[in-house]
Design an enzyme around this catalytic site. Structure first.
Site, PDB file in Angstrom:
ATOM      1  N   LYS A   1     -46.849  24.749 -67.167  1.00 51.37           N
ATOM      2  CA  LYS A   1     -47.524  24.088 -68.283  1.00 51.37           C
ATOM      3  C   LYS A   1     -46.765  22.800 -68.607  1.00 51.37           C
ATOM      4  O   LYS A   1     -45.716  22.828 -69.244  1.00 51.37           O
ATOM      5  CB  LYS A   1     -47.561  24.973 -69.530  1.00 51.37           C
ATOM      6  CG  LYS A   1     -48.540  24.428 -70.569  1.00 51.37           C
ATOM      7  CD  LYS A   1     -48.110  24.593 -72.009  1.00 51.37           C
ATOM      8  CE  LYS A   1     -47.211  23.523 -72.540  1.00 51.37           C
ATOM      9  NZ  LYS A   1     -47.773  22.149 -72.596  1.00 51.37           N
TER      10      LYS A   1
ATOM     11  N   GLY B   1     -37.164  21.047 -73.336  1.00 51.60           N
ATOM     12  CA  GLY B   1     -37.833  20.398 -74.459  1.00 51.60           C
ATOM     13  C   GLY B   1     -36.892  20.342 -75.642  1.00 51.60           C
ATOM     14  O   GLY B   1     -35.658  20.401 -75.479  1.00 51.60           O
TER      15      GLY B   1
ATOM     16  N   VAL C   1     -38.423  23.699 -80.494  1.00 48.61           N
ATOM     17  CA  VAL C   1     -39.398  24.497 -79.729  1.00 48.61           C
ATOM     18  C   VAL C   1     -38.663  25.529 -78.862  1.00 48.61           C
ATOM     19  O   VAL C   1     -39.126  26.654 -78.690  1.00 48.61           O
ATOM     20  CB  VAL C   1     -40.327  23.596 -78.884  1.00 48.61           C
ATOM     21  CG1 VAL C   1     -41.236  24.428 -78.000  1.00 48.61           C
ATOM     22  CG2 VAL C   1     -41.168  22.695 -79.794  1.00 48.61           C
ATOM     23  N   GLY C   2     -37.493  25.157 -78.361  1.00 53.71           N
ATOM     24  CA  GLY C   2     -36.704  26.096 -77.553  1.00 53.71           C
ATOM     25  C   GLY C   2     -36.385  27.365 -78.324  1.00 53.71           C
ATOM     26  O   GLY C   2     -36.402  28.476 -77.777  1.00 53.71           O
TER      27      GLY C   2
ATOM     28  N   GLU D   1     -33.317  24.310 -71.672  1.00 54.05           N
ATOM     29  CA  GLU D   1     -32.613  23.018 -71.667  1.00 54.05           C
ATOM     30  C   GLU D   1     -33.187  22.220 -72.823  1.00 54.05           C
ATOM     31  O   GLU D   1     -34.376  21.920 -72.824  1.00 54.05           O
ATOM     32  CB  GLU D   1     -32.862  22.258 -70.357  1.00 54.05           C
ATOM     33  CG  GLU D   1     -32.319  22.930 -69.121  1.00 54.05           C
ATOM     34  CD  GLU D   1     -30.807  22.946 -69.075  1.00 54.05           C
ATOM     35  OE1 GLU D   1     -30.160  22.191 -69.833  1.00 54.05           O
ATOM     36  OE2 GLU D   1     -30.268  23.742 -68.293  1.00 54.05           O
TER      37      GLU D   1
ATOM     38  N   CYS E   1     -32.823  12.932 -72.137  1.00 55.16           N
ATOM     39  CA  CYS E   1     -32.050  13.958 -72.846  1.00 55.16           C
ATOM     40  C   CYS E   1     -30.567  13.612 -72.807  1.00 55.16           C
ATOM     41  O   CYS E   1     -29.804  14.036 -73.656  1.00 55.16           O
ATOM     42  CB  CYS E   1     -32.307  15.322 -72.243  1.00 55.16           C
ATOM     43  SG  CYS E   1     -32.119  15.318 -70.465  1.00 55.16           S
TER      44      CYS E   1
ATOM     45  N   GLU F   1     -30.921  14.027 -82.941  1.00 50.09           N
ATOM     46  CA  GLU F   1     -31.524  13.399 -81.767  1.00 50.09           C
ATOM     47  C   GLU F   1     -32.707  12.532 -82.214  1.00 50.09           C
ATOM     48  O   GLU F   1     -33.616  13.020 -82.872  1.00 50.09           O
ATOM     49  CB  GLU F   1     -32.006  14.478 -80.790  1.00 50.09           C
ATOM     50  CG  GLU F   1     -32.551  13.890 -79.508  1.00 50.09           C
ATOM     51  CD  GLU F   1     -33.033  14.961 -78.532  1.00 50.09           C
ATOM     52  OE1 GLU F   1     -33.875  15.784 -78.916  1.00 50.09           O
ATOM     53  OE2 GLU F   1     -32.571  14.942 -77.374  1.00 50.09           O
TER      54      GLU F   1
HETATM   55  P1  NAD Z   1     -41.154  19.608 -76.962  1.00 45.61           P
HETATM   56  O1  NAD Z   1     -40.165  20.655 -77.309  1.00 45.61           O
HETATM   57  O2  NAD Z   1     -42.024  19.070 -78.025  1.00 45.61           O
HETATM   58  O3  NAD Z   1     -42.150  20.154 -75.820  1.00 45.61           O
HETATM   59  C1  NAD Z   1     -41.672  20.668 -74.587  1.00 45.61           C
HETATM   60  C2  NAD Z   1     -42.765  21.526 -73.966  1.00 45.61           C
HETATM   61  O4  NAD Z   1     -42.937  22.689 -74.762  1.00 45.61           O
HETATM   62  C3  NAD Z   1     -44.133  20.851 -73.879  1.00 45.61           C
HETATM   63  O5  NAD Z   1     -44.768  21.211 -72.671  1.00 45.61           O
HETATM   64  C4  NAD Z   1     -44.854  21.450 -75.076  1.00 45.61           C
HETATM   65  O6  NAD Z   1     -46.260  21.430 -74.948  1.00 45.61           O
HETATM   66  C5  NAD Z   1     -44.321  22.871 -75.047  1.00 45.61           C
HETATM   67  N1  NAD Z   1     -44.478  23.613 -76.309  1.00 45.61           N
HETATM   68  C6  NAD Z   1     -44.579  23.123 -77.561  1.00 45.61           C
HETATM   69  N2  NAD Z   1     -44.724  24.149 -78.444  1.00 45.61           N
HETATM   70  C7  NAD Z   1     -44.679  25.294 -77.731  1.00 45.61           C
HETATM   71  C8  NAD Z   1     -44.775  26.672 -78.065  1.00 45.61           C
HETATM   72  N3  NAD Z   1     -44.932  27.090 -79.308  1.00 45.61           N
HETATM   73  N4  NAD Z   1     -44.706  27.568 -77.072  1.00 45.61           N
HETATM   74  C9  NAD Z   1     -44.527  27.186 -75.786  1.00 45.61           C
HETATM   75  N5  NAD Z   1     -44.451  25.890 -75.408  1.00 45.61           N
HETATM   76  C10 NAD Z   1     -44.526  24.961 -76.364  1.00 45.61           C
HETATM   77  O7  NAD Z   1     -40.323  18.443 -76.231  1.00 45.61           O
HETATM   78  P2  NAD Z   1     -40.832  17.026 -75.735  1.00 45.61           P
HETATM   79  O8  NAD Z   1     -41.113  16.170 -76.921  1.00 45.61           O
HETATM   80  O9  NAD Z   1     -41.899  17.200 -74.704  1.00 45.61           O
HETATM   81  O10 NAD Z   1     -39.515  16.497 -74.967  1.00 45.61           O
HETATM   82  C11 NAD Z   1     -38.443  15.889 -75.619  1.00 45.61           C
HETATM   83  C12 NAD Z   1     -37.317  16.877 -75.825  1.00 45.61           C
HETATM   84  O11 NAD Z   1     -36.932  17.435 -74.562  1.00 45.61           O
HETATM   85  C13 NAD Z   1     -36.063  16.244 -76.377  1.00 45.61           C
HETATM   86  O12 NAD Z   1     -35.524  17.060 -77.381  1.00 45.61           O
HETATM   87  C14 NAD Z   1     -35.116  16.198 -75.180  1.00 45.61           C
HETATM   88  O13 NAD Z   1     -33.751  16.192 -75.499  1.00 45.61           O
HETATM   89  C15 NAD Z   1     -35.514  17.426 -74.466  1.00 45.61           C
HETATM   90  N6  NAD Z   1     -35.090  17.352 -73.073  1.00 45.61           N
HETATM   91  C16 NAD Z   1     -33.990  18.079 -72.701  1.00 45.61           C
HETATM   92  C17 NAD Z   1     -33.527  18.025 -71.394  1.00 45.61           C
HETATM   93  C18 NAD Z   1     -32.334  18.820 -70.960  1.00 45.61           C
HETATM   94  O14 NAD Z   1     -32.145  18.995 -69.766  1.00 45.61           O
HETATM   95  N7  NAD Z   1     -31.500  19.316 -71.857  1.00 45.61           N
HETATM   96  C19 NAD Z   1     -34.200  17.229 -70.460  1.00 45.61           C
HETATM   97  C20 NAD Z   1     -35.311  16.483 -70.882  1.00 45.61           C
HETATM   98  C21 NAD Z   1     -35.747  16.578 -72.196  1.00 45.61           C
END
Ligand code: NAD
Length: 501
Positions: A181, A234, A238-239, A256, A290, A391
């Site tokens: 997804k 993400g 959300v994590g 992550e 990130c 962040e």
């Molecule tokens: P996000 O957390 O908003 O979304 C990430 C994913 O989770 C998307 O596909 C989203 O649709 C999905 N999602 C959202 N709500 C959900 C739920 N309730 N259940 C399951 N899935 C759900 O993040 P974003 O805005 O897409 O990305 C930016 C973030 O990602 C930043 O915080 C960044 O630091 C992080 N990031 C971390 C790394 C790493 O390796 N540590 C790498 C890249 C990005």
């Protein structure tokens, strides 16, 4: 896979080897963040039924795929790697169009997927286990990696092809099946990657793609008992939800998440080199990595000299459409992300930091149709200010003065995240102390906080991760589990820990 409708193509889900619309027939739009009049396409707005179909397909496919010899699985990956090489330019251009990062960086994103494909294909002939002596005669002891089952892969928009590849490829080479997804802002790059896997010969059901919102598709994946592994990249917020929702069914969860990375510039640093690193680390990918260096801590002895050079360089950065080869920084990925940046600029001013350059959204002339913002530097930032703690995920860097190495270490570690850090110094002893004492998963000496390569572990400590790593051999630990096997060829009952002969 696609048909023309209205003003843009329609892209479908990929379930059980077929490109199919969402059961509801609904779609969502994907637009270019540099020019919102440019419609990239319509994508399936999937819901629970679609996710359930994909999970069912992946469950069925697992029975067959797990028994395909790993070197044979890898042959498919090698083919996929070559196809990515052949298509790199087109895939990069489509990525810039949907995500906004400059073309050079989009090529880098595709290259990361290529590197990971070849690296993981190599694991088809490795995935080494252990053999160990047995404490009993005529008994053989070994451990092997076993696939786990169906893996839900949930990815963000900032590395739209690289991050799906980092998860899908180790999952496949270990013998698992996948439901991907991707982020709703960047479904095309994920779809392009899945298309390559399909054409390379991945059998039906082994990789499935379901586009749509986190609430609908994501929740279904997290709650389904047939899903065994969740690999998520993400935000930390959300994590936490992912972790909580996956807990009752005891899924293996790999997270992550966010970062607040730092570059430490010591008084003996090569300042030109440090400035180069801080410009690239802070404003590469519009600060939406990130691992972005959103904090720069500078020794007070060189503070003013650094700030003068750094802000002069940042002011010169050319902002614009990433498809223009002269542009150095693209737009934010979405209006929401741009608004977050603007809010944090307001917060920084309110907290009393000095706005040294930038600070405004760009919305005139060529910028009017996109989500552009000036590259922005705050100086005289106190480490406890929100702009130095939270962040932002945009082109905003906080410069923090310090007086001693120990103070720099405390500043570096004084955030909730632990992804990446770096030090610029010519003192080998300080460099090694920093390597040891900064509590992050990635560390750089005389280089910025970005620049990971696919063959070493990648991930963060504290609220950035939950103890797993992706990339390198470490990724196999997420997507396989150990089985220890004992073969007794003595022909008699031998009791471990009890029999002595
Ligand atoms: P996000 O957390 O908003 O979304 C990430 C994913 O989770 C998307 O596909 C989203 O649709 C999905 N999602 C959202 N709500 C959900 C739920 N309730 N259940 C399951 N899935 C759900 O993040 P974003 O805005 O897409 O990305 C930016 C973030 O990602 C930043 O915080 C960044 O630091 C992080 N990031 C971390 C790394 C790493 O390796 N540590 C790498 C890249 C990005």
């Amino acid at each position: 896979m696609t048909m023309s409708q209205g003003s843009g193509p329609i892209y479908h889900n990929f379930i059980n080897g077929e490109w199919v619309p969402a059961a509801s027939g609904e779609v969502f739009e994907n637009r270019n963040p540099a020019n919102t009049e440019d419609l990239v396409g319509y994508f399936a707005k999937s819901a629970r039924t679609d996710a359930e179909r994909a999970i069912a397909a992946a469950t069925r496919a697992f029975d067959h795929w797990r028994l395909v010899p790993a070197p044979k699985r890898a042959e498919i990956l090698y083919r996929a790697g070559q196809m990515l090489v052949d298509r790199k330019e087109r895939l990069a251009r489509e990525m810039t169009r949907e995500m906004g990062k400059v073309l050079e960086e989009a090529r880098g994103d595709v290259q990361e997927a290529i590197d990971m494909t070849f690296f993981m294909a190599g694991e088809g002939r490795r995935q080494h286990g252990q053999t160990a002596p047995s404490e009993l005669r005529d008994k053989f002891a070994m451990s092997i990696r076993q696939p786990i089952g169906v893996c839900a892969v949930i990815t963000p928009w900032n590395f739209p092809m690289a991050i799906p590849s980092w998860k899908i490829l180790p999952a496949l080479v270990c013998g698992n099946t996948v439901v991907l997804k991707p982020a709703t802002l960047t479904p095309l790059s994920a779809l392009n990657f899945v298309k390559v896997l399909e054409e390379a010969g991945v059998p039906p059901g082994v990789v499935n793609l379901v586009t749509g919102g986190g609430g609908d598709v994501g929740n279904t994946l997290l709650e389904a008992s047939a899903v065994n592994v969740v690999s998520f990249t993400g935000s930390t917020e959300v994590g936490r939800t992912v972790s909580t929702k996956a807990a009752p069914s005891f899924k293996k969860v790999h997270l992550e998440m966010g970062g607040k990375n730092i570059i430490v510039v010591m008084d003996d640093a090569d300042l030109e080199l440090a400035v180069d690193g801080c410009v690239w680390g802070g404003f590469g990918t519009t600060g939406q990595r990130c691992t972005a260096a959103s904090r720069v801590a500078v020794h007070r002895a060189v503070y003013q000299a650094f700030v003068d050079r750094y802000t002069a360089r940042v002011r010169e950065l050319k902002v614009g459409d990433g498809l223009d080869a002269s542009v150095q920084m693209g737009p934010s990925v979405s209006r929401g992300q741009l608004e977050t940046v603007m809010q944090y600029v307001g917060i920084g001013k309110g907290e009393g930091a000095t706005l040294a350059c930038g600070g405004h959204a760009l919305d005139k002339g060529a910028y009017a149709k996109g989500f552009f913002h000036e590259p922005t530097v705050f100086t005289d930032v106190h480490p406890q200010m929100r702009i130095a703690q939270e962040e932002i995920f945009g082109p905003v860097v906080s410069v923090i003065p310090f007086d001693s190495f120990d103070e720099a270490v405390a500043i570096a570690n004084g955030v909730e995240y632990g992804l990446s850090a770096s030090i610029y110094t010519r003192d080998i002893n300080l460099a090694f102390r920093a390597m040891r004492d900064l509590h992050t998963g990635l560390f750089y000496v005389n280089a910025p906080t970005i620049g990971a390569e696919v063959h070493l572990p990648f991930g963060g400590t504290k609220n950035t991760g939950n103890g797993h790593r992706e990339a390198g051999e470490a990724a196999l630990d997420v997507f396989s589990e150990w089985k220890s096997i004992y073969v007794d060829f003595s022909g008699r009952l031998q009791r471990a820990q009890i029999d002595t002969e």
